[in-house]
Scaffold this motif. Structure first.
Motif, mmCIF file in Angstrom:
data_model
loop_
_atom_site.group_PDB
_atom_site.id
_atom_site.type_symbol
_atom_site.label_atom_id
_atom_site.label_comp_id
_atom_site.label_asym_id
_atom_site.label_seq_id
_atom_site.Cartn_x
_atom_site.Cartn_y
_atom_site.Cartn_z
ATOM 1 N N GLY A 72 -3.110 4.495 9.215
ATOM 2 C CA GLY A 72 -2.047 5.244 8.558
ATOM 3 C C GLY A 72 -2.095 5.170 7.042
ATOM 4 O O GLY A 72 -1.423 5.960 6.354
ATOM 5 N N LEU A 73 -2.901 4.266 6.487
ATOM 6 C CA LEU A 73 -2.956 4.113 5.029
ATOM 7 C C LEU A 73 -3.506 5.356 4.318
ATOM 8 O O LEU A 73 -2.975 5.738 3.266
ATOM 9 N N PRO A 74 -4.555 6.002 4.832
ATOM 10 C CA PRO A 74 -5.015 7.246 4.189
ATOM 11 C C PRO A 74 -3.935 8.334 4.187
ATOM 12 O O PRO A 74 -3.910 9.175 3.287
ATOM 13 N N TRP A 75 -3.046 8.339 5.182
ATOM 14 C CA TRP A 75 -1.960 9.327 5.216
ATOM 15 C C TRP A 75 -1.019 9.106 4.029
ATOM 16 O O TRP A 75 -0.617 10.065 3.369
ATOM 17 N N LEU A 76 -0.712 7.845 3.777
ATOM 18 C CA LEU A 76 0.151 7.533 2.632
ATOM 19 C C LEU A 76 -0.534 7.902 1.324
ATOM 20 O O LEU A 76 0.094 8.425 0.400
ATOM 21 N N GLN A 77 -1.819 7.606 1.249
ATOM 22 C CA GLN A 77 -2.581 7.928 0.040
ATOM 23 C C GLN A 77 -2.575 9.437 -0.216
ATOM 24 O O GLN A 77 -2.385 9.897 -1.347
ATOM 25 N N LYS A 78 -2.736 10.207 0.854
ATOM 26 C CA LYS A 78 -2.730 11.664 0.727
ATOM 27 C C LYS A 78 -1.343 12.158 0.343
ATOM 28 O O LYS A 78 -1.193 13.071 -0.493
ATOM 29 N N ALA A 79 -0.295 11.556 0.933
ATOM 30 C CA ALA A 79 1.079 11.953 0.608
ATOM 31 C C ALA A 79 1.373 11.712 -0.869
ATOM 32 O O ALA A 79 2.047 12.520 -1.523
ATOM 33 N N LYS A 80 0.852 10.618 -1.406
ATOM 34 C CA LYS A 80 1.043 10.323 -2.830
ATOM 35 C C LYS A 80 0.326 11.359 -3.698
ATOM 36 O O LYS A 80 0.877 11.824 -4.703
ATOM 37 N N GLN A 81 -0.866 11.736 -3.296
ATOM 38 C CA GLN A 81 -1.621 12.730 -4.065
ATOM 39 C C GLN A 81 -0.903 14.076 -4.072
ATOM 40 O O GLN A 81 -0.884 14.781 -5.084
ATOM 41 N N ILE A 82 -0.275 14.432 -2.957
ATOM 42 C CA ILE A 82 0.403 15.726 -2.841
ATOM 43 C C ILE A 82 1.734 15.736 -3.600
ATOM 44 O O ILE A 82 2.064 16.708 -4.293
ATOM 45 N N THR A 83 2.510 14.660 -3.462
ATOM 46 C CA THR A 83 3.883 14.649 -4.001
ATOM 47 C C THR A 83 4.025 13.921 -5.334
ATOM 48 O O THR A 83 5.001 14.132 -6.058
ATOM 49 N N GLY A 84 3.091 13.023 -5.632
ATOM 50 C CA GLY A 84 3.222 12.213 -6.843
ATOM 51 C C GLY A 84 4.112 10.997 -6.661
ATOM 52 O O GLY A 84 4.324 10.232 -7.614
ATOM 53 N N LEU A 85 4.648 10.807 -5.450
ATOM 54 C CA LEU A 85 5.504 9.648 -5.207
ATOM 55 C C LEU A 85 4.656 8.388 -5.031
ATOM 56 O O LEU A 85 3.744 8.368 -4.200
ATOM 57 N N PRO A 86 4.946 7.322 -5.772
ATOM 58 C CA PRO A 86 4.283 6.033 -5.516
ATOM 59 C C PRO A 86 4.608 5.553 -4.109
ATOM 60 O O PRO A 86 5.612 5.969 -3.517
ATOM 61 N N THR A 87 3.791 4.673 -3.552
ATOM 62 C CA THR A 87 3.970 4.239 -2.169
ATOM 63 C C THR A 87 4.263 2.748 -2.084
ATOM 64 O O THR A 87 3.852 1.963 -2.941
ATOM 65 N N ALA A 88 4.965 2.365 -1.017
ATOM 66 C CA ALA A 88 5.319 0.964 -0.785
ATOM 67 C C ALA A 88 5.243 0.672 0.705
ATOM 68 O O ALA A 88 5.682 1.485 1.524
ATOM 69 N N ILE A 89 4.675 -0.484 1.058
ATOM 70 C CA ILE A 89 4.611 -0.883 2.470
ATOM 71 C C ILE A 89 4.841 -2.387 2.600
ATOM 72 O O ILE A 89 4.730 -3.141 1.629
#
Length: 362
Positions: A72-89
């Protein structure tokens, strides 16, 4: 370090100074489509600063959904690239730290089930040595401030500069109102102990159901918390984990607009003068209460001497219950809560017992 990594770290540096910080996203990453769609809807609200998602889910019993795992980590990475939102887990092992950093996760947090185990916290701390990443430490499941403080100190000793706290409530026997009892006094004590650290409130895990989220979130803001972490899902009722406590991105936006955002201070001389006058009155009353409590304990000393001379036990349950009933009844009429009165009377009673014990032992 790539240009993208530099840009991401600069964004986190700016975000760390913002107040309040709003973190939201699904309890669990379920599919790539779900993660990206949730991220896009959250970004569109204009209210969310950071995307969270559960990758590994420590569950109470085997057989429950324990997270999608590292895929699931690549999904978060892609979501960040699309939205610009930093990620946290959330991370709980050295391997999870390594995997998260490999996929450019911006902020890590240590969960309640990990904070309760110093060995696990130390493993994560060792994996973080030499790493420049913000880390948040959730309170342990049980109401133990030493464990919470210990987790913070272990991560700090690993060289992590940007540290923060997450208050997600505590497990308590007989609790029915909340999934995890907030025990606000413990969170406030941690906030006072570490005033330099931002503290986030996690209404989702405190409430366990979405209909009381607003009440808890508002109280956290009233208490000057630095941010909120609220779980959001595009289809909460069909979420793979913790469905009852998640809200849609649209509802999250409504909540952020309904909350009354308090300020820590205001540039108003009249306000400060009025507040200082009231605080001076409190100071005088505190002095008077200390004098009265001192007098009360001197009387307890005298009672202790009479009990010693007559070989009477210190504890007199009947007499103490009589005091509790009388004070509680009068106190409630004066606007004091029974919960406060019980805690106050317990403290006074214990101090009185200690005084009498010293007399008997002399």
């Amino acid at each position: 370090m790539s240009t993208q990594q530099v840009s991401s770290k600069e964004k986190i540096k700016e975000l760390w100074a913002k107040r309040p910080i709003i973190v939201s996203g699904p309890c669990s990453a379920e599919t790539e489509e779900q993660v990206i769609e949730t991220a896009q809807q959250l970004a569109a609200t204009g209210k969310v600063d950071m995307l969270r998602a559960g990758i590994w889910k420590p569950r109470t019993k085997p057989g429950m959904f324990e997270g999608i795992g590292a895929k699931g980590l690549p999904w978060l990475q892609k979501a960040k690239q699309i939205t610009g939102l930093p990620t946290a887990i959330e991370v709980a092992t050295a391997k999870q730290v390594q995997d998260a950093l490999t996929f450019d996760v911006d902020v890590l947090w240590i969960g309640a089930r990990t904070t309760v185990n110093p060995f696990s916290v130390q493993e994560v701390a060792d994996a973080l040595r030499g790493v420049d990443v913000p880390v948040l430490v959730k309170n342990p499941i049980n109401p133990d401030l030493e464990l919470w403080s210990g987790g913070v100190e272990r991560i700090a000793r690993a060289g992590i500069k940007n540290l923060g706290l997450i208050h997600r409530g505590f497990s308590s026997y007989g609790n029915t109102q909340y999934r995890n009892a907030p025990m606000w006094h413990l969170a406030i004590e941690m906030k006072l102990k570490y005033p330099e650290l931002p503290i986030f409130n996690d209404p989702s895990h405190i409430c366990g159901k979405r209909d009381t989220l607003m009440e808890v979130a508002q109280k956290a803001i009233d208490l000057d918390y630095d941010g909120l972490m609220i779980e959001s899902h595009i289809d909460p009722d069909n979420a793979w984990s913790d469905a009852k406590q998640q809200v849609t991105p649209a509802r999250l936006k409504e909540m952020m607009e309904e909350i009354i955002w308090r300020k820590e201070d205001v540039d108003n001389s009249e306000y400060h003068k009025a507040l200082e006058k009231l605080r001076q009155q409190i100071n005088h009353l505190d002095d008077e209460m200390l004098q009265i409590l001192s007098q009360r304990m001197k009387i307890a000393d005298q009672i202790g001497q009479y009990k010693k001379d007559n070989n009477i036990t210190i504890l007199q349950p009947g007499r103490w219950q009589e005091i509790i009933d009388k004070v509680a009844m009068r106190g409630e009429k004066l606007g004091l809560s029974r919960d406060f009165l019980n805690k106050y009377l317990d403290a006074v009673h214990l101090e009185s017992i200690n005084h009498q014990k010293k007399v008997l032992d002399a």
